[in-house]
Design an enzyme around this catalytic site. Structure first.
Site, short mmCIF file in Angstrom:
data_model
loop_
_atom_site.label_atom_id
_atom_site.label_comp_id
_atom_site.label_asym_id
_atom_site.label_seq_id
_atom_site.Cartn_x
_atom_site.Cartn_y
_atom_site.Cartn_z
N HIS A 238 -26.20 -41.44 13.72
CA HIS A 238 -24.84 -40.92 13.64
C HIS A 238 -24.84 -39.43 13.34
O HIS A 238 -24.18 -38.64 14.04
CB HIS A 238 -24.07 -41.68 12.56
CG HIS A 238 -22.67 -41.19 12.36
ND1 HIS A 238 -21.58 -41.77 12.96
CD2 HIS A 238 -22.18 -40.13 11.64
CE1 HIS A 238 -20.49 -41.11 12.62
NE2 HIS A 238 -20.82 -40.11 11.82
N GLU A 239 -25.55 -39.04 12.29
CA GLU A 239 -25.52 -37.63 11.90
C GLU A 239 -26.20 -36.74 12.94
O GLU A 239 -25.77 -35.62 13.18
CB GLU A 239 -26.15 -37.44 10.52
CG GLU A 239 -25.41 -38.15 9.39
CD GLU A 239 -23.95 -37.73 9.27
OE1 GLU A 239 -23.57 -36.64 9.74
OE2 GLU A 239 -23.17 -38.51 8.70
N HIS B 51 -23.74 -35.84 15.50
CA HIS B 51 -22.94 -34.64 15.18
C HIS B 51 -23.73 -33.38 15.52
O HIS B 51 -23.17 -32.40 16.03
CB HIS B 51 -22.59 -34.63 13.70
CG HIS B 51 -21.49 -35.56 13.31
ND1 HIS B 51 -20.26 -35.59 13.96
CD2 HIS B 51 -21.41 -36.51 12.34
CE1 HIS B 51 -19.48 -36.50 13.39
NE2 HIS B 51 -20.17 -37.07 12.41
N HIS C 219 -23.55 -32.76 19.11
CA HIS C 219 -22.23 -32.23 19.47
C HIS C 219 -22.22 -30.71 19.30
O HIS C 219 -21.67 -29.98 20.13
CB HIS C 219 -21.17 -32.87 18.58
CG HIS C 219 -19.79 -32.84 19.15
ND1 HIS C 219 -18.75 -33.60 18.67
CD2 HIS C 219 -19.25 -32.13 20.17
CE1 HIS C 219 -17.65 -33.36 19.36
NE2 HIS C 219 -17.92 -32.45 20.26
N GLU D 88 -15.38 -38.04 14.65
CA GLU D 88 -16.43 -39.03 14.42
C GLU D 88 -16.77 -39.84 15.67
O GLU D 88 -17.84 -40.45 15.75
CB GLU D 88 -16.01 -40.00 13.30
CG GLU D 88 -15.81 -39.35 11.95
CD GLU D 88 -17.07 -38.71 11.39
OE1 GLU D 88 -18.17 -39.19 11.73
OE2 GLU D 88 -16.95 -37.74 10.62
N TYR E 269 -11.73 -42.23 10.67
CA TYR E 269 -12.99 -42.94 10.91
C TYR E 269 -12.75 -44.17 11.77
O TYR E 269 -13.47 -44.43 12.74
CB TYR E 269 -13.64 -43.34 9.59
CG TYR E 269 -14.36 -42.21 8.90
CD1 TYR E 269 -15.62 -41.81 9.32
CD2 TYR E 269 -13.79 -41.54 7.82
CE1 TYR E 269 -16.29 -40.76 8.69
CE2 TYR E 269 -14.45 -40.51 7.18
CZ TYR E 269 -15.70 -40.12 7.61
OH TYR E 269 -16.36 -39.10 7.00
#
Length: 679
Positions: free
Chosen positions: A467-468, A471, A474, A496, A608
């Site tokens: 997940h992180e 980011h 992105h 998110e 979220y």
């Protein structure tokens, strides 16, 4: 395209250098603002007003990010404090600058002087820039009379101070619970050995999540779980005053926000915040949470019945009394027991296949394949700590370098206590044609390696890692002209979704095999039958877990739509019991460590779940159908979702990627509910 020569960022800044950098940013910014403010009304245009302001942002964003980032990661407290001081000064200067009437008047004049034809001739991103800068000034109160502008300025400065202090208390909290090893029955030996001792020889359990969450899941001693949860939920009591009580001449943060929104003409703080998000109104966000909450209750009730049964069986087996309830300190423990006994999924055994080395290598390979990228690790990188790794990112087809990222994955004193992506430098274009390469850091607190074991990750930690790093991708894959639109600078209730979507790779059998390798039996992947059982257990307690998210979102929206001051401790307890169907830990104040409410997610925690709807739609209706490693699908995702950053509305990007407007169907299906509902 010419790439900026300053490829690597400088993190070796001492107190004086940080202070000087902060002053340099303020000095240069003030010079630009004064120059723009001096432009005669008749000469105001996009090129004389909007462009200089945006070019300043392109320069200052990266400088500010580095200066303020060190407060979260430096192992030198003096540097952390200096970074925090710079952050405070920059926030204060930012509030002051955003309230400059002379700048707003120049923007208004530029708008008046720009004909519809001239506006249409601008690029899409330039038109969006013009609109956003003008809207920002209006939202900062520049259309208000002078007295109200000054009142708003005071409120904003108070809020900035309160936010920094709230976060500082949480980050520097050193709460621990001293326990005898006999009170840690069920905990792995390596976990116990990783705990420090006090002078009497007792083990110290901190509230950092490599200590806290394993104990809540595995400790067989109910009293220990209860004691540690109480310590966790009763931290940072001073933050309660920040949220709800006046301090000297200052008002509390929630009241400050409410008063500021009223000054600007909004009914409440939530209405103010949601105007520029996908949801648009607080009513839409509240309705979304209430609707989902109603759908989840029947599922959650069944899940609680199962957990009560598991608890009763264990208590009977041990000959211990049973209160018949799933208490706050029981949830993680009996969920884990259910997972092991009825799904045969043992997190402790599974983590033996997920060493930090195998997960990192496998994950980077997957990201390379899906996004058509190439990662190369930088040897002896210029970083802020010896444990940090740095990678160069290139486009796989052209070989062109497109950015850099850093991995800082283990806990240490004074470091940021959660997992997050920090944008360090936006990729943007300068007036002389140079382009800055984006840089971002993933900061986490995964367990450290021990003398006889590497760092081993539970499957949920692997998911967090994905997940992180999503980011981070992105940030790296975004390609825009203006810094304010770079990377994750999208609507906050969409931010998110791109990362949540990439979590799905952690539930694909073929991908899990690539990620795993037993830390002793090198090269042995996680067995396929174990993977099948993990996937089967994916939606275990989905009702209860999503109700927990709804609780946080409901608390957040409740305090930010209230017309009067609230007792946040009482509200927290009331909503927790009503929404999550489990009792709150008595005599605690959980809101005091609810960092999101003071860390940029105020009136936004609902995002979220809101964004989960879009992430499920993107995965199930593109990647799942077309292939999770399909390079065409991955490139569409990179160019249509990640690439534009915030230079387009998220709804437009989603429509382009999906070929239609999104629906809730895929999300409901992804958590085991087959109902159909349009957004």
């Amino acid at each position: 395209m010419t790439v900026s020569k300053d490829t690597f960022l400088n993190f070796k800044l001492n107190q004086q250098q940080l202070s000087e950098l902060g002053e340099a940013i303020i000095t240069r910014s003030r010079e630009v603002y004064d120059r723009v403010a001096a432009v005669p009304d008749a000469e105001c245009s996009f090129d004389t007003v909007i462009r200089p302001l945006a070019e300043l942002e392109n320069w200052s964003a990266g400088e500010e990010n580095v200066a303020t980032f060190l407060q979260y990661v430096s192992d030198d407290k003096q540097v952390r404090d200096a970074s925090m001081d710079v952050d405070k000064k920059l926030q204060e200067f930012g509030i002051e600058s955003a309230m400059r009437l002379d700048l707003y008047q120049r923007v208004v004049a530029a708008r008046a002087n720009t004909s519809p034809e001239a506006f249409a001739a601008l690029s899409d991103e330039d038109r969006r820039l013009f609109d956003k800068i003008e809207l920002d000034f209006k939202r900062n109160g520049l259309a208000l009379p002078e007295a109200q502008r000054n009142e708003l300025k005071v409120l904003k400065k108070q809020l900035a101070d309160q936010s920094i202090e709230f976060s500082r208390r949480v980050n520097e909290d050193a709460t621990s619970v001293a326990v005898d090893e006999s009170e840690l029955d069920g905990m792995p030996r390596d976990w116990i050995d990783g705990l420090s001792k006090d002078e009497s020889g007792k083990r110290l359990v901190t509230m950092k999540y490599p200590d806290f969450f394993p104990l809540m899941k595995m400790c067989k001693v109910e009293e220990t779980r209860k004691k540690v949860l109480f310590a966790n939920d009763s931290r940072c009591k001073d933050n309660v005053a920040t949220l709800e009580k006046a301090c000297g001449a200052k008002c509390n943060s929630i009241k400050c926000r409410r008063q500021a929104a009223k000054l600007l003409g909004y009914q409440n703080h939530a209405a103010f915040k949601l105007e520029i998000k996908m949801a648009k109104t607080d009513e839409a966000a509240i309705s979304f949470l209430a609707d989902l909450r109603k759908r989840l209750y029947p599922l959650a009730e069944k899940e609680l019945d199962v957990l009560r049964r598991i608890k009763a069986q264990e208590k009977e087996k041990l000959g211990l009394p049973n209160d018949g309830q799933i208490n706050a300190w029981d949830m993680h423990y009996y969920s884990r027991l259910l997972k092991e006994t009825e799904y045969d999924v043992n997190d402790e055994l599974i983590k033996e296949y997920f060493s930090m080395a195998s997960v990192t290598a496998g994950m980077l390979k997957i990201y390379e394949t899906v996004l058509s990228l190439k990662f190369n690790e930088i040897e002896q990188p210029p970083v802020w700590h010896k444990d940090v790794r740095m990678f160069q990112v290139s486009d796989a087809a052209s070989g062109e370098t497109i950015g850099h990222f850093y991995l800082d994955l283990h806990p240490r004193d004074g470091k940021y206590t959660h997992a997050a992506c920090f944008g360090l430098r936006p990729g943007c274009q300068h007036a002389d044609g140079r382009r800055d390469l984006p840089a971002a850091a993933m900061v986490a607190n995964f367990s450290k390696p021990t003398a006889d074991k590497p760092s081993l990750l539970k499957h949920n930690e692997v998911t967090t890692f994905f997940h992180e790093l999503g980011h981070v991708m992105h940030q790296i894959c975004s390609k825009v002209q203006w810094a304010r639109f770079h990377g994750t600078a999208v609507e906050r209730d969409f931010v998110e979704a791109p990362s949540q979507m990439l979590e799905n790779w952690c539930w694909e059998a073929a991908e899990l095999e690539k990620l795993s390798s037993h830390y002793v039996r090198k090269g042995e992947p996680l067995p396929r039958d174990q993977i099948d059982r993990m996937v089967k257990a994916k939606n275990l307690n989905a009702g209860l877990l999503n109700l927990r998210q709804i609780f946080f979102g409901t608390f957040d929206l409740t305090v930010h739509t209230a017309e009067e001051d609230l007792d946040t401790t009482a509200l927290w307890s009331k909503l927790r019991e009503e929404v999550t169907l489990t009792q709150n830990m008595p005599n605690t104040w959980g809101a005091a460590t609810f960092g999101h409410i003071m860390g940029g997610y105020d009136a936004g925690y609902y995002g979220y779940l809101w964004s989960e709807v879009f992430s499920a739609d993107m995965f199930l209706n593109r990647f799942s159908k077309e292939g999770v490693e399909n390079p065409k699908t991955g490139m569409d995702y990179r160019t249509m979702i990640l690439g534009p950053g915030g230079s387009r509305d998220a709804s437009q990007m989603l429509h382009q990627f999906l070929g239609r407007d999104p629906t809730m169907d895929a999300f409901l299906k992804s958590i085991g509910l087959e109902e159909s509902s349009k957004l």
